[in-house]
Write a protein that holds these residues in place. Structure first.
Motif, PDB file in Angstrom:
ATOM      1  N   CYS A  93      47.025  57.060  38.580  1.00  0.00           N
ATOM      2  CA  CYS A  93      47.603  58.426  38.145  1.00  0.00           C
ATOM      3  C   CYS A  93      47.951  58.043  36.543  1.00  0.00           C
ATOM      4  CB  CYS A  93      48.947  58.822  38.929  1.00  0.00           C
ATOM      5  SG  CYS A  93      48.737  59.446  40.666  1.00  0.00           S
ATOM      6  N   THR A  94      48.666  57.021  36.278  1.00  0.00           N
ATOM      7  CA  THR A  94      48.841  56.761  34.816  1.00  0.00           C
ATOM      8  C   THR A  94      47.758  56.147  33.925  1.00  0.00           C
ATOM      9  OG1 THR A  94      50.130  54.529  35.432  1.00  0.00           O
ATOM     10  CG2 THR A  94      51.550  56.719  35.456  1.00  0.00           C
ATOM     11  N   ARG A  95      46.706  55.970  34.310  1.00  0.00           N
ATOM     12  CA  ARG A  95      45.331  55.601  33.799  1.00  0.00           C
ATOM     13  C   ARG A  95      45.878  54.175  33.197  1.00  0.00           C
ATOM     14  NH1 ARG A  95      41.517  58.853  31.828  1.00  0.00           N
ATOM     15  NH2 ARG A  95      41.423  57.292  30.075  1.00  0.00           N
ATOM     16  N   SER A  96      46.598  53.457  34.183  1.00  0.00           N
ATOM     17  CA  SER A  96      46.839  52.003  33.583  1.00  0.00           C
ATOM     18  C   SER A  96      46.352  50.878  34.556  1.00  0.00           C
ATOM     19  CB  SER A  96      48.382  51.991  33.638  1.00  0.00           C
ATOM     20  OG  SER A  96      49.177  52.060  34.891  1.00  0.00           O
ATOM     21  N   ALA A  97      45.552  51.348  35.599  1.00  0.00           N
ATOM     22  CA  ALA A  97      44.809  50.117  36.430  1.00  0.00           C
ATOM     23  C   ALA A  97      43.918  49.275  35.580  1.00  0.00           C
ATOM     24  CB  ALA A  97      44.072  50.901  37.686  1.00  0.00           C
ATOM     25  N   VAL A  98      43.960  48.092  35.998  1.00  0.00           N
ATOM     26  CA  VAL A  98      43.484  46.891  35.277  1.00  0.00           C
ATOM     27  C   VAL A  98      42.300  46.141  36.242  1.00  0.00           C
ATOM     28  CG1 VAL A  98      43.622  45.014  33.890  1.00  0.00           C
ATOM     29  CG2 VAL A  98      45.077  46.900  33.357  1.00  0.00           C
ATOM     30  N   GLU A  99      41.123  46.353  35.712  1.00  0.00           N
ATOM     31  CA  GLU A  99      40.080  45.518  36.374  1.00  0.00           C
ATOM     32  C   GLU A  99      40.522  44.001  36.389  1.00  0.00           C
ATOM     33  OE1 GLU A  99      35.415  43.957  35.714  1.00  0.00           O
ATOM     34  OE2 GLU A  99      36.037  45.478  34.338  1.00  0.00           O
ATOM     35  N   GLY A 100      40.377  43.319  37.479  1.00  0.00           N
ATOM     36  CA  GLY A 100      40.840  42.017  37.580  1.00  0.00           C
ATOM     37  C   GLY A 100      42.241  41.761  38.300  1.00  0.00           C
ATOM     38  N   ARG A 101      43.157  42.789  38.022  1.00  0.00           N
ATOM     39  CA  ARG A 101      44.234  42.895  38.491  1.00  0.00           C
ATOM     40  C   ARG A 101      44.327  43.812  39.882  1.00  0.00           C
ATOM     41  NH1 ARG A 101      49.060  45.555  35.288  1.00  0.00           N
ATOM     42  NH2 ARG A 101      47.782  47.300  35.919  1.00  0.00           N
ATOM     43  N   ASP A 102      43.779  44.804  39.608  1.00  0.00           N
ATOM     44  CA  ASP A 102      44.082  46.227  40.609  1.00  0.00           C
ATOM     45  C   ASP A 102      42.799  46.246  41.345  1.00  0.00           C
ATOM     46  OD1 ASP A 102      46.780  46.869  39.725  1.00  0.00           O
ATOM     47  OD2 ASP A 102      45.843  47.532  38.050  1.00  0.00           O
ATOM     48  N   TYR A 103      41.516  45.924  40.959  1.00  0.00           N
ATOM     49  CA  TYR A 103      40.467  45.917  41.344  1.00  0.00           C
ATOM     50  C   TYR A 103      39.293  45.119  40.823  1.00  0.00           C
ATOM     51  CZ  TYR A 103      39.054  48.971  37.368  1.00  0.00           C
ATOM     52  OH  TYR A 103      38.935  49.473  36.156  1.00  0.00           O
ATOM     53  N   ASP A 104      38.291  44.695  41.685  1.00  0.00           N
ATOM     54  CA  ASP A 104      37.258  44.082  41.048  1.00  0.00           C
ATOM     55  C   ASP A 104      36.066  45.167  40.798  1.00  0.00           C
ATOM     56  OD1 ASP A 104      38.305  41.576  41.049  1.00  0.00           O
ATOM     57  OD2 ASP A 104      38.091  41.452  43.223  1.00  0.00           O
ATOM     58  N   PHE A 105      35.213  44.905  39.804  1.00  0.00           N
ATOM     59  CA  PHE A 105      34.054  45.895  39.311  1.00  0.00           C
ATOM     60  C   PHE A 105      32.533  44.945  39.465  1.00  0.00           C
ATOM     61  CE2 PHE A 105      31.216  47.080  36.114  1.00  0.00           C
ATOM     62  CZ  PHE A 105      30.876  48.481  36.448  1.00  0.00           C
ATOM     63  N   LEU A 106      31.846  45.851  40.070  1.00  0.00           N
ATOM     64  CA  LEU A 106      30.427  45.222  39.907  1.00  0.00           C
ATOM     65  C   LEU A 106      29.542  46.485  39.752  1.00  0.00           C
ATOM     66  CD1 LEU A 106      28.703  45.418  42.703  1.00  0.00           C
ATOM     67  CD2 LEU A 106      30.391  43.919  43.208  1.00  0.00           C
ATOM     68  N   ALA A 107      28.353  46.418  38.953  1.00  0.00           N
ATOM     69  CA  ALA A 107      27.068  47.376  38.963  1.00  0.00           C
ATOM     70  C   ALA A 107      26.109  46.949  39.625  1.00  0.00           C
ATOM     71  CB  ALA A 107      26.877  47.591  37.416  1.00  0.00           C
ATOM     72  N   ALA A 108      25.697  47.885  40.363  1.00  0.00           N
ATOM     73  CA  ALA A 108      24.432  47.540  41.348  1.00  0.00           C
ATOM     74  C   ALA A 108      23.488  48.959  41.681  1.00  0.00           C
ATOM     75  CB  ALA A 108      25.063  47.220  42.601  1.00  0.00           C
ATOM     76  N   ARG A 109      22.317  48.759  41.795  1.00  0.00           N
ATOM     77  CA  ARG A 109      21.342  49.891  42.165  1.00  0.00           C
ATOM     78  C   ARG A 109      21.284  49.826  43.815  1.00  0.00           C
ATOM     79  NH1 ARG A 109      19.141  48.907  37.159  1.00  0.00           N
ATOM     80  NH2 ARG A 109      19.047  50.487  35.491  1.00  0.00           N
ATOM     81  N   HIS A 110      21.268  48.880  44.182  1.00  0.00           N
ATOM     82  CA  HIS A 110      21.178  48.682  45.912  1.00  0.00           C
ATOM     83  C   HIS A 110      22.309  47.843  46.491  1.00  0.00           C
ATOM     84  CE1 HIS A 110      19.196  46.924  49.382  1.00  0.00           C
ATOM     85  NE2 HIS A 110      19.939  48.068  49.766  1.00  0.00           N
ATOM     86  N   LEU A 111      23.013  48.766  47.466  1.00  0.00           N
ATOM     87  CA  LEU A 111      24.172  47.898  47.955  1.00  0.00           C
ATOM     88  C   LEU A 111      23.980  48.017  49.424  1.00  0.00           C
ATOM     89  CD1 LEU A 111      26.867  46.930  46.365  1.00  0.00           C
ATOM     90  CD2 LEU A 111      27.953  48.990  47.105  1.00  0.00           C
ATOM     91  N   ARG A 112      24.466  46.789  50.163  1.00  0.00           N
ATOM     92  CA  ARG A 112      24.227  46.807  51.643  1.00  0.00           C
ATOM     93  C   ARG A 112      25.580  45.879  52.102  1.00  0.00           C
ATOM     94  NH1 ARG A 112      20.559  46.611  55.646  1.00  0.00           N
ATOM     95  NH2 ARG A 112      20.937  45.452  57.472  1.00  0.00           N
ATOM     96  N   VAL A 113      26.298  46.795  52.845  1.00  0.00           N
ATOM     97  CA  VAL A 113      27.820  46.322  52.992  1.00  0.00           C
ATOM     98  C   VAL A 113      27.821  46.341  54.668  1.00  0.00           C
ATOM     99  CG1 VAL A 113      30.236  47.035  52.922  1.00  0.00           C
ATOM    100  CG2 VAL A 113      28.496  47.747  50.936  1.00  0.00           C
ATOM    101  N   ARG A 114      28.509  45.120  55.107  1.00  0.00           N
ATOM    102  CA  ARG A 114      28.619  44.961  56.594  1.00  0.00           C
ATOM    103  C   ARG A 114      30.098  44.768  56.682  1.00  0.00           C
ATOM    104  NH1 ARG A 114      24.362  43.823  59.770  1.00  0.00           N
ATOM    105  NH2 ARG A 114      22.526  43.226  58.782  1.00  0.00           N
ATOM    106  N   SER A 115      30.727  45.640  57.881  1.00  0.00           N
ATOM    107  CA  SER A 115      32.029  45.531  57.997  1.00  0.00           C
ATOM    108  C   SER A 115      32.258  44.653  59.362  1.00  0.00           C
ATOM    109  CB  SER A 115      32.737  46.875  58.368  1.00  0.00           C
ATOM    110  OG  SER A 115      33.952  46.887  58.717  1.00  0.00           O
ATOM    111  N   SER A 116      33.428  44.204  59.351  1.00  0.00           N
ATOM    112  CA  SER A 116      33.700  43.171  60.650  1.00  0.00           C
ATOM    113  C   SER A 116      33.712  44.137  61.780  1.00  0.00           C
ATOM    114  CB  SER A 116      35.061  42.873  60.526  1.00  0.00           C
ATOM    115  OG  SER A 116      36.064  43.561  60.079  1.00  0.00           O
TER     116      SER A 116
END
Length: 307
Positions: free
Chosen positions: A246-269
């Protein structure tokens, strides 16, 4: 693309009966229709419980429409866009939803009559859109806490009405019920990642990312996904991250990890998980396949906007 003209000549305006039931929305559609011109525009009503959106769009195309306008929120826009993917007509939006991220990302005014005037002057432009398990999404798709927020939001809206403050209240209620993060196996353009996270957020909206000060706009401009993997395993972590967003202060590496991709396959437990896409949701089986559409979507892109 054949069938698409520089200026719209025959416009089909599609309204969602489920979301456009109040007088304000009816008046907004009437004002937009007047801007389009009654001799050029025709209104089509979609009742999601009783008909497929493809049937409504196909009927509009058979009637000669060269532009199909989704009059509603992001969910209605997503549905109409999915039905138009690869078709010989252009797509446009009249913003009538709660957040209208797609329309705002195009630079459209939130007043529907002003948006209608912008659509009339907007040239046709082909783009690629995101898909998850074959379903089109325009803004984002996600697993985890955000789909749970949408589920809670439905009951809050039913009791208090569709207002942005109620959307924020439903998020707080969902955070209080949070128990444990997801365990995900992620394959992103051949890279394999394991993550424990309360939220996997796959974005195609640079506007939405920039609004919250998040990484990823460059990935979207390069025709890919901006993938955000939230950090945090407790309710306190969720509230802290929400405040930083809300305050635009979220930081990559602290609050979230980021990656760029064109194809993503996600498996959940879990064998099935709640999947959210552009404000809609459904319980879906794992794995989840995210990819860019092969067929283009032709949109009316307002002058000065970026596709």
């Amino acid at each position: 693309m054949e069938g698409v003209t520089d200026a719209p000549r025959a416009i089909a305006v599609v309204t969602n009966r489920k979301s456009g039931t109040n007088a304000r929305d009816r008046d907004a559609v009437d004002r937009a229709m007047a801007e389009f011109g009654r001799d050029r525009a025709r209104l089509y009503t979609w009742a999601p419980k009783h008909q497929k959106i493809e049937e409504v769009v196909d009927r509009a195309l058979e009637d000669g429409a060269d532009t199909v306008v989704a009059a509603g929120g992001d969910g209605t826009a997503m549905a109409v866009a999915g039905a138009l993917l690869g078709k010989s007509a252009a797509f446009a939006v009249l913003p009538l939803g709660t957040f209208n991220y797609f329309a705002r990302g195009l630079g459209l005014p939130e007043d529907p009559a002003e948006a209608a005037r912008a659509v009339l002057d907007a040239p046709a432009h082909p783009i690629r859109v995101g898909q998850v398990n074959g379903t089109v999404f325009l803004n984002n798709a996600s697993l985890g806490i955000y789909p749970a927020v949408l589920k809670q939001r439905e009951s809050v809206y039913a009791r208090y009405g569709r207002r942005r403050i109620m959307a924020h209240w439903s998020a707080a209620q969902t955070f209080m019920k949070f128990q444990r993060p997801m365990h995900l196996q992620i394959e992103a353009d051949g890279r394999e990642i394991e993550a424990r996270t309360p939220l996997l957020f796959v974005s195609r909206s640079a506007f939405q990312l920039e609004k919250f000060g998040l990484s990823g706009a460059e990935a979207i401009s390069e025709d890919g996904f901006a993938v955000l993997i939230a950090r945090g395993e407790t309710r306190a972590d969720l509230f802290r991250t929400a405040l930083r967003l809300c305050t635009r202060s979220a930081v990559e590496g602290r609050d979230y990890d980021f990656l760029a991709a064109r194809h993503l396959r996600v498996r959940s437990s879990k064998s099935r998980s709640l999947l959210a896409y552009d404000g809609e949701k459904r319980l879906s089986p794992s794995p989840f396949e995210f990819r860019m559409s092969r067929a283009p979507l032709t949109i009316r892109l307002p002058q000065g906007a970026s596709g």
